[in-house]
Design an enzyme around this catalytic site. Structure first.
Site, PDB file in Angstrom:
ATOM      1  N   GLY A  73       0.801  -1.227   0.000  1.00 28.96           N
ATOM      2  CA  GLY A  73       0.000   0.000   0.000  1.00 28.96           C
ATOM      3  C   GLY A  73       0.831   1.272   0.000  1.00 28.96           C
ATOM      4  CE  LYS A 127     -25.397  25.558   5.052  1.00 29.67           C
ATOM      5  NZ  LYS A 127     -24.613  25.083   3.916  1.00 29.67           N
TER       6      LYS A 127
HETATM    7  C1  R5P Z   1     -21.036  25.432   3.135  1.00 26.42           C
HETATM    8  O1  R5P Z   1     -20.794  26.392   3.822  1.00 26.42           O
HETATM    9  C2  R5P Z   1     -20.609  25.238   1.718  1.00 26.42           C
HETATM   10  O2  R5P Z   1     -20.451  26.446   1.047  1.00 26.42           O
HETATM   11  C3  R5P Z   1     -21.575  24.339   0.982  1.00 26.42           C
HETATM   12  O3  R5P Z   1     -22.843  24.951   0.996  1.00 26.42           O
HETATM   13  C4  R5P Z   1     -21.666  23.014   1.640  1.00 26.42           C
HETATM   14  O4  R5P Z   1     -20.406  22.512   1.924  1.00 26.42           O
HETATM   15  C5  R5P Z   1     -22.426  22.036   0.801  1.00 26.42           C
HETATM   16  O5  R5P Z   1     -22.515  20.846   1.515  1.00 26.42           O
HETATM   17  P1  R5P Z   1     -23.717  19.854   1.310  1.00 26.42           P
HETATM   18  O6  R5P Z   1     -23.869  19.619  -0.150  1.00 26.42           O
HETATM   19  O7  R5P Z   1     -23.267  18.609   2.058  1.00 26.42           O
HETATM   20  O8  R5P Z   1     -24.921  20.434   1.953  1.00 26.42           O
END
Ligand code: R5P
Length: 285
Positions: A31, A176
């Site tokens: 590996g 979010k």
């Molecule tokens: C977060 O702050 C990033 O900019 C993306 O929105 C995030 O990493 C996306 O992740 P996922 O597709 O898992 O929601």
């Protein structure tokens, strides 16, 4: 200048036929990884095009290549199409600061220049100075065909505003939270998407949770359609399945990471011309 590619960026190598440097990557039966540079690059300036996308074999190949080139006396410019581990940019008590660990490895190589495509958090340049190259034209070209540009979280709002300003469209943002590393939850929305074609812009799509939840919300807010543009398509977990089942009309990503996915809803835009442009700019400096 010779360009060297690691296995994580082999899919881009054919776009630079005249400049490709020769090297061998192999793995022993136990590996362990092995790298040998074939071209004589003594005293020459070279560019390594690679990424630190998992699995960790990818960045170990890269570290070995950097070492081999340096032993040959080459002056090395590093071009990362994707800075993996950049999302682990903060450490709570007891946690590793992964982005800084990767940065620390790069620092040991005394690189000429370091360039990265669309890093998750530009603040990690405090760990390692580099040029952050955002493929704006990729975003603008898609943004011109919609009515409103949406950030999927507050952190991405200034980026969405920048794109919106350039194409003379309004911007909006979703709010979010991330209760855990893999899960996202929408808690609010600012803007007007009613009867509008919306475009969500982001740096990456990983599990797809962020864009799918944001798209649902935009439709609830009266959007006519939702498209997504993101530089890096990681598509882990069930991201493609989630996109397929979602209300999203189209997802646009680039091939900073190799895209083996063939799906009617996912359009892959070639990043090679942008890489060539960025390297040319570096050479002119
Ligand atoms: C977060 O702050 C990033 O900019 C993306 O929105 C995030 O990493 C996306 O992740 P996922 O597709 O898992 O929601």
């Amino acid at each position: 200048m010779k360009y060297f590619f690691t296995p994580s960026t082999q899919h881009l190598a054919d776009s630079f036929p005249g400049q490709r440097g020769a090297c061998i990557f192999k793995k022993f039966s136990d590996g362990e990884q092995y790298v040998k540079v074939i071209d004589d690059v003594t005293g020459q300036e070279v560019c390594v095009i690679s990424s630190t996308v998992p699995p960790s074999d990818n960045f170990f190949d890269l570290f070995l290549l950097l070492d081999a080139l340096q032993r040959l006396g080459a002056r090395v410019n590093l071009f990362l199409t994707y800075f993996g581990y950049a999302r682990q940019d903060k450490a709570a008590h007891g946690e590793a600061l992964s982005a800084e660990v990767i940065a620390r490895f790069f620092k040991t190589f005394a690189l000429n220049t370091i360039s990265v495509i669309h890093v998750h958090n530009p603040e990690i340049t405090q760990f390692l100075p580099f040029i952050n190259n955002i493929p704006y034209e990729f975003f603008y070209s898609i943004a011109r065909n919609v009515d409103v540009i949406v950030a999927p979280d507050k952190g991405a709002f200034s980026f969405a505003q920048q794109i919106a300003l350039h194409v003379h469209k309004p911007a909006a943002h979703v709010e979010k939270i991330r209760p855990s590393y893999e899960h996202t939850q929408i808690i609010g929305f600012t803007g007007d998407v009613k009867d509008k074609r919306a475009l969500i812009v982001d740096d990456m799509i990983s599990t797809g949770g962020t864009i799918v939840h944001a798209a649902d919300l935009l439709l609830q807010q009266g959007a006519l359609s939702v498209e997504v543009a993101a530089t890096h398509g990681i598509f882990d977990d069930d991201a493609v399945g989630k996109i397929e089942r979602s209300c999203i009309k189209k997802v646009h990503v680039t091939n900073t990471l190799e895209q083996k996915i063939h799906h009617a809803k996912i359009a892959v835009h070639d990043i090679a011309p942008f890489i060539a442009e960025c390297i040319e700019l570096l050479r002119q400096k």
